[in-house]
Design a protein around this motif. Structure first.
Motif, PDB file in Angstrom:
ATOM      1  N   ARG A  42      27.633  58.826  70.480  1.00  0.00           N
ATOM      2  CA  ARG A  42      27.321  57.625  71.282  1.00  0.00           C
ATOM      3  C   ARG A  42      26.335  56.902  71.342  1.00  0.00           C
ATOM      4  NH1 ARG A  42      30.542  55.344  75.610  1.00  0.00           N
ATOM      5  NH2 ARG A  42      31.981  57.069  75.696  1.00  0.00           N
ATOM      6  N   LEU A  45      25.268  55.341  67.741  1.00  0.00           N
ATOM      7  CA  LEU A  45      26.608  53.495  67.635  1.00  0.00           C
ATOM      8  C   LEU A  45      25.286  52.628  68.569  1.00  0.00           C
ATOM      9  CD1 LEU A  45      30.204  54.784  67.741  1.00  0.00           C
ATOM     10  CD2 LEU A  45      29.154  53.480  66.333  1.00  0.00           C
ATOM     11  N   PHE A  49      24.215  48.986  67.835  1.00  0.00           N
ATOM     12  CA  PHE A  49      23.941  47.791  68.491  1.00  0.00           C
ATOM     13  C   PHE A  49      23.352  47.650  69.955  1.00  0.00           C
ATOM     14  CE2 PHE A  49      28.012  49.436  67.300  1.00  0.00           C
ATOM     15  CZ  PHE A  49      28.649  48.038  66.504  1.00  0.00           C
ATOM     16  N   GLU A  53      22.841  43.840  72.172  1.00  0.00           N
ATOM     17  CA  GLU A  53      22.437  43.731  73.977  1.00  0.00           C
ATOM     18  C   GLU A  53      21.288  43.556  74.203  1.00  0.00           C
ATOM     19  OE1 GLU A  53      23.179  47.728  75.477  1.00  0.00           O
ATOM     20  OE2 GLU A  53      24.707  48.089  73.955  1.00  0.00           O
ATOM     21  N   GLN A 128      21.099  44.758  80.900  1.00  0.00           N
ATOM     22  CA  GLN A 128      21.817  44.110  81.265  1.00  0.00           C
ATOM     23  C   GLN A 128      22.843  45.178  82.246  1.00  0.00           C
ATOM     24  OE1 GLN A 128      24.385  45.778  77.861  1.00  0.00           O
ATOM     25  NE2 GLN A 128      25.691  45.471  78.899  1.00  0.00           N
ATOM     26  N   VAL A 129      23.481  44.630  83.277  1.00  0.00           N
ATOM     27  CA  VAL A 129      24.581  44.959  83.757  1.00  0.00           C
ATOM     28  C   VAL A 129      25.610  44.957  83.130  1.00  0.00           C
ATOM     29  CG1 VAL A 129      25.595  44.805  86.221  1.00  0.00           C
ATOM     30  CG2 VAL A 129      23.368  43.397  85.420  1.00  0.00           C
ATOM     31  N   ASN A 130      26.694  46.090  83.767  1.00  0.00           N
ATOM     32  CA  ASN A 130      28.096  46.277  82.613  1.00  0.00           C
ATOM     33  C   ASN A 130      28.875  44.895  83.331  1.00  0.00           C
ATOM     34  OD1 ASN A 130      30.070  47.544  81.209  1.00  0.00           O
ATOM     35  ND2 ASN A 130      29.297  49.159  81.901  1.00  0.00           N
ATOM     36  N   GLU A 131      29.640  44.817  82.648  1.00  0.00           N
ATOM     37  CA  GLU A 131      30.544  44.190  82.934  1.00  0.00           C
ATOM     38  C   GLU A 131      32.108  44.029  82.756  1.00  0.00           C
ATOM     39  OE1 GLU A 131      29.791  41.100  84.635  1.00  0.00           O
ATOM     40  OE2 GLU A 131      28.040  40.781  83.541  1.00  0.00           O
ATOM     41  N   GLU A 132      32.033  45.682  82.756  1.00  0.00           N
ATOM     42  CA  GLU A 132      33.323  46.418  83.066  1.00  0.00           C
ATOM     43  C   GLU A 132      33.827  46.663  83.896  1.00  0.00           C
ATOM     44  OE1 GLU A 132      36.060  49.873  80.755  1.00  0.00           O
ATOM     45  OE2 GLU A 132      34.152  50.059  81.866  1.00  0.00           O
ATOM     46  N   PHE A 134      34.857  48.038  87.855  1.00  0.00           N
ATOM     47  CA  PHE A 134      34.170  49.062  88.040  1.00  0.00           C
ATOM     48  C   PHE A 134      33.410  50.578  88.374  1.00  0.00           C
ATOM     49  CE2 PHE A 134      39.285  47.940  88.958  1.00  0.00           C
ATOM     50  CZ  PHE A 134      39.119  47.616  89.240  1.00  0.00           C
ATOM     51  N   ARG A 136      30.046  50.655  87.804  1.00  0.00           N
ATOM     52  CA  ARG A 136      28.736  50.210  87.814  1.00  0.00           C
ATOM     53  C   ARG A 136      27.561  51.083  87.311  1.00  0.00           C
ATOM     54  NH1 ARG A 136      30.121  45.823  91.060  1.00  0.00           N
ATOM     55  NH2 ARG A 136      32.500  45.525  91.489  1.00  0.00           N
ATOM     56  N   GLU A 137      27.037  49.885  86.664  1.00  0.00           N
ATOM     57  CA  GLU A 137      26.760  50.327  85.716  1.00  0.00           C
ATOM     58  C   GLU A 137      25.098  49.347  85.532  1.00  0.00           C
ATOM     59  OE1 GLU A 137      28.423  54.086  83.403  1.00  0.00           O
ATOM     60  OE2 GLU A 137      28.170  52.111  82.228  1.00  0.00           O
ATOM     61  N   ARG A 173      21.389  53.981  80.498  1.00  0.00           N
ATOM     62  CA  ARG A 173      22.167  54.204  81.763  1.00  0.00           C
ATOM     63  C   ARG A 173      22.537  54.179  82.708  1.00  0.00           C
ATOM     64  NH1 ARG A 173      27.240  51.079  79.480  1.00  0.00           N
ATOM     65  NH2 ARG A 173      26.640  51.617  77.287  1.00  0.00           N
TER      66      ARG A 173
END
Lengths: 299, 163
Positions: A42, A45, A49, A53, A128-132, A134, A136-137, A173
């Motif tokens: 991970r 990878l 990317f 980001e 960056q704020v995680n857009e997924e 629930f 909260r990351e 993260r």
């Protein structure tokens, strides 16, 4: 050539491939959920990317600098006045802080415990704020090259934000305290009641769980990290209780609190390297009249 | 042009996926979160429908895995959802091509909702996640944006002569 009639005979059918890739996904999830074997893959990878980001944050940064370019002289003037006033205030407060710190160190020495050394802190920019939903990351621009390690506490100038859960060389993260999988041991400043604050997935709400009805907790109580568990240092503000519902049909009280840290507004956060200090209660329970300066709070 | 037709097609498809991934991780205000369409799934549905001989289950899985890495979710979670979407689209692609635009959009709504449901199931199995109604608005926004995205991608495909 690809659409020649023989093509479908030489490659596996769509259904076969679907079954193969589904099995592959399931296997990956099980391995990823069970252990740390995939952490390295991970991380590799993520590095691939990483440029993407970074690029994704460019529009927001351009927007901020454009807004700065067009903000008028008047607005800048007002901002300057406000900051100058604040500076005076902070300096005044800092004088008191120095005196208090000296006093504190002295008292600790008297008590035979190690002198309180301020936790080392480093400012990190939010990439960056995680857009997924629930999850909260946030992702911050400090990584293992800056000495960041797994489980490290992250705070802002108001309180605890969360902890580092994944470290890459250049970024890491951070799982916020509002993440549904996050729990942090706290204590009530008013009476030292120990409990745990859980994330709910909502941006402005955390839950205090597993407290039964006759317990001394009130709306407006400040919950600070208790230092139990060793991940978070003692004494940083975590949340303030906003509602307590006692439903007789439920085994536990339904208590909600609002995080003290400004989880959704920050541009910069602080990474701290806590210094191991013995746990130290701010106030003993049931000693009316004994109150340390600076811990006043409204109900 | 030194690129032959085959490589150029691949490049164009890869670039559209890259753009979709980029849009998915673009930071935005918290209040806009429920109104973000599922760009990657939409692009995947388009290419599975238009060029099933090039884009299929394998591409879906790969793109899903990249999304997992970018989101930091459980590896394989989005991959499984996108695999399923690719498979269903491949099964339906001949019919979907014949559908009028609005009917196509409804099919897209169903496909996107299925992929979201899969992701939700898995997150719920791994860690209990509270479900808010706003979780589903993304599927509806995806449906509303589909006709426009379809026109753009069709234009891209014709100009680049992707087949």
């Amino acid at each position: 050539m690809l659409s020649s009639p023989g093509w479908s005979l030489r490659t596996p059918s769509v259904l076969t491939r679907f079954v193969i890739f589904t099995a592959l996904s399931l296997a990956l999830m099980v391995v990823d959920h069970r252990g740390q074997q995939l952490a390295r893959a991970r991380a590799a990878l993520s590095v691939v990317f990483y440029p993407m980001e970074i690029a994704a944050t460019i529009p927001a940064r351009v927007g901020v600098s454009l807004a700065g370019m067009f903000s008028g002289k008047q607005a800048l003037r007002e901002k300057y006045d406000r900051l100058a006033a604040k500076q005076v205030l902070l300096e005044a407060r800092l004088q008191r802080y120095d005196a208090l710190r000296a006093q504190n160190t002295h008292l600790r020495k008297l008590l035979g415990s190690a002198a309180l050394v301020a936790d080392r802190a480093v400012v990190a920019r939010i990439l960056q704020v995680n857009e997924e939903p629930f999850t909260r990351e946030i992702i911050i621009a400090r990584g293992s090259r800056d000495g960041v390690r797994d489980g490290q506490p992250v705070i802002d100038n108001h309180g605890i934000m969360g902890q580092v859960t994944e470290v890459d060389p250049e970024q890491s993260r951070v799982t916020l305290i509002t993440n549904p999988g996050h729990a942090i041991p706290v204590e009530d400043v008013r009476n030292g009641l120990r409990t745990i604050v859980f994330g709910t997935g909502a941006e402005d709400r955390v839950a205090v769980r597993y407290l039964t009805a006759p317990v001394d907790i009130k709306v407006g109580d400040l919950l600070v990290s208790s230092g139990i568990g060793g991940t978070f240092p003692f004494g940083y503000p975590v949340a303030r209780v906003t509602s307590i519902v006692n439903d007789p049909n439920e085994p536990f009280l339904d208590i909600h609190a609002r995080p003290i840290a400004h989880l959704e507004y920050n541009k910069e956060v602080l990474l701290i390297w806590p210094v191991k200090t013995p746990r130290w209660p701010l106030r003993r329970p049931s000693t009316d009249g004994l109150q340390l300066p600076g811990t006043s709070h409204g109900h | 042009m030194s690129l032959n037709q085959n490589n150029r097609s691949r490049l164009v498809i890869a670039l559209t996926f890259l753009a979709a991934l980029f849009l998915s991780i673009l930071p935005g205000p918290e209040s806009a979160r429920p109104f973000r369409p599922d760009w990657v799934t939409l692009v995947l549905i388009y290419w599975c429908m238009a060029t099933p001989q090039r884009v299929g289950v394998g591409v879906g899985w790969t793109v899903g895995l990249i999304l997992d890495v970018l989101y930091g979710s459980l590896l394989g979670q989005q991959a499984l959802a996108e695999t399923l979407v690719a498979f269903l689209t491949l099964k339906l692609h001949l019919r979907m091509r014949m559908f009028p635009r609005w009917q196509q959009a409804v099919t897209v709504l169903v496909l996107v909702a299925i992929s979201h449901l899969v992701v939700l199931w898995i997150s719920d199995l791994v860690a209990h996640t509270p479900v808010h109604w706003s979780y589903w608005t993304s599927s509806i926004v995806s449906m509303l944006i589909w006709p426009w995205l379809f026109i753009i991608l069709r234009d891209v495909r014709r100009r680049a002569r992707v087949s």
